[in-house]
Design a protein around this motif. Structure first.
Motif, PDB file in Angstrom:
ATOM      1  N   HIS A  49       0.835  -1.200   0.000  1.00  0.00           N
ATOM      2  CA  HIS A  49       0.000   0.000   0.000  1.00  0.00           C
ATOM      3  C   HIS A  49       0.874   1.256   0.000  1.00  0.00           C
ATOM      4  O   HIS A  49       1.934   1.282   0.628  1.00  0.00           O
ATOM      5  CB  HIS A  49      -0.896   0.029   1.237  1.00  0.00           C
ATOM      6  CG  HIS A  49      -1.969  -1.008   1.239  1.00  0.00           C
ATOM      7  ND1 HIS A  49      -3.302  -0.718   1.055  1.00  0.00           N
ATOM      8  CD2 HIS A  49      -1.909  -2.358   1.392  1.00  0.00           C
ATOM      9  CE1 HIS A  49      -4.011  -1.837   1.112  1.00  0.00           C
ATOM     10  NE2 HIS A  49      -3.184  -2.839   1.315  1.00  0.00           N
ATOM     11  N   ASP A  92      -2.916   4.895  -1.961  1.00  0.00           N
ATOM     12  CA  ASP A  92      -4.056   4.153  -1.426  1.00  0.00           C
ATOM     13  C   ASP A  92      -4.688   4.888  -0.250  1.00  0.00           C
ATOM     14  O   ASP A  92      -5.890   4.780  -0.017  1.00  0.00           O
ATOM     15  CB  ASP A  92      -3.610   2.760  -0.972  1.00  0.00           C
ATOM     16  CG  ASP A  92      -3.032   1.953  -2.121  1.00  0.00           C
ATOM     17  OD1 ASP A  92      -3.802   1.569  -3.011  1.00  0.00           O
ATOM     18  OD2 ASP A  92      -1.805   1.741  -2.125  1.00  0.00           O
ATOM     19  N   THR A  99      -9.684   6.912  -3.062  1.00  0.00           N
ATOM     20  CA  THR A  99      -8.575   6.912  -2.102  1.00  0.00           C
ATOM     21  C   THR A  99      -9.104   7.094  -0.678  1.00  0.00           C
ATOM     22  O   THR A  99      -9.986   7.920  -0.435  1.00  0.00           O
ATOM     23  CB  THR A  99      -7.589   8.046  -2.420  1.00  0.00           C
ATOM     24  OG1 THR A  99      -7.127   7.890  -3.756  1.00  0.00           O
ATOM     25  CG2 THR A  99      -6.405   8.032  -1.464  1.00  0.00           C
TER      26      THR A  99
END
Length: 312
Positions: A2, A67, A97
């Motif tokens: 991530h 992310d 997001t």
């Protein structure tokens, strides 16, 4: 892996900035790989961080493709939000997001409109200011963090740490989050609904208003069993008039105000005394220990004993 982008605004609070950097860089997956890639992003190359100047390796373009975006607190939460930052956060939200704020970072996040219609929190000392500045946001000053799915907010810097661990748990599960907590030497157990460590006897009282003497009297008589009729009689008005004035001046009803004041007094007693839960419930005006435990859990999100373990 991530990608987490930490957005540094002018007068960013250094501790709020460092919290997500420390926690996410310490996160390791079971096979030893890092769980997160970190980016520190800013509108300009250099950012005022109070005691020092911060040089951000990434511009606002670093928010794209992340992310998660973290908005740390700022020493000037009421500062106008630049158009470029506003647009970048909106574009990120439109792309799905996850966006989270720490402490007063809720103010710039709210300035984008992304918190409108949502429940949110910030440091308890700034909660009234946030509610006044952004009436479309449902501000809850009594919790550590609020998870709305894509948009999350947290209270003070320590609660920002709780929120980061919560997001790690969402991303990779409890085992990875527990390992990150151990490396950061913090507990994993504090849930978002747990109350902030606040000045518990300070239930909002509108200074100089006609209600001020009544609210002082209520705080002095929390241990009594009081009905709406009792409170109205003390105020010398009808129950209907009392409810209307309470809503106008405090934003809540007389009995809701009273319950909140009782829970805050109970929090103070749980922290500062070794009195039993039963005795504390009676001291703050609950007719039975069961009623006290139920109201306390519904208000704070944890049991009286769990609260005492965390804060005493």
């Amino acid at each position: 892996m991530h990608t987490v982008a930490v957005l540094a605004l002018d007068q960013v609070i250094p501790f709020d900035l460092s919290t997500p950097i420390e926690v996410f860089t310490r996160t390791r997956l079971p096979d030893g790989r890092p769980g997160y890639r970190l980016r520190v992003c800013a509108e300009r190359p250099e950012i005022d961080a109070g005691a020092f100047t911060l040089r951000a390796p990434w511009g606002l373009d670093g928010l794209a493709g992340a992310d998660t975006i973290i908005v740390p607190g700022t020493a000037d939460p009421m500062a106008p939000l630049g158009t470029a930052v506003h647009d970048a956060l909106h574009a990120a939200a439109a792309n799905g997001t996850r966006i989270a704020s720490i402490c007063s970072g809720a103010f710039p996040l709210a300035a984008t409109g992304l918190l409108d219609g949502l429940r949110a929190t910030t440091h308890w000392i700034a909660a009234d200011a946030l509610a006044a500045a952004r009436p479309a946001v449902e501000v809850d000053p009594d919790v550590l963090y609020v998870d709305n799915g894509q948009i999350l907010t947290s209270a003070g810097a320590a609660a920002g740490l709780d929120l980061c661990l919560h997001m790690i748990r969402r991303d990779y599960g409890s085992a990875v989050a527990a390992d990150a907590a151990r490396l950061s030497v913090v507990p994993l157990e504090r849930e978002g609904g747990q109350a902030q460590f606040i000045v518990h006897d300070h239930t909002p009282t509108p200074k100089g208003s006609e209600l001020e003497p009544l609210l002082v009297w209520l705080r002095d008589n929390l241990g009594r069993e009081l009905t709406l009729a009792d409170i109205a009689a003390r105020a010398g008005v009808s129950p209907r008039t009392l409810i209307r004035r309470f809503r106008e001046q405090t934003g809540t009803t007389p009995l809701q105000w009273l319950h909140r004041a009782r829970i805050r007094r109970a929090q103070h007693l749980l922290e500062s005394t070794r009195h039993s839960v039963e005795r504390i419930g009676a001291q703050v005006g609950f007719g039975s220990p069961t009623a006290f435990r139920d109201r306390f859990r519904r208000t704070t999100g944890v049991s009286p004993q769990a609260y005492r373990r965390s804060f005493s």
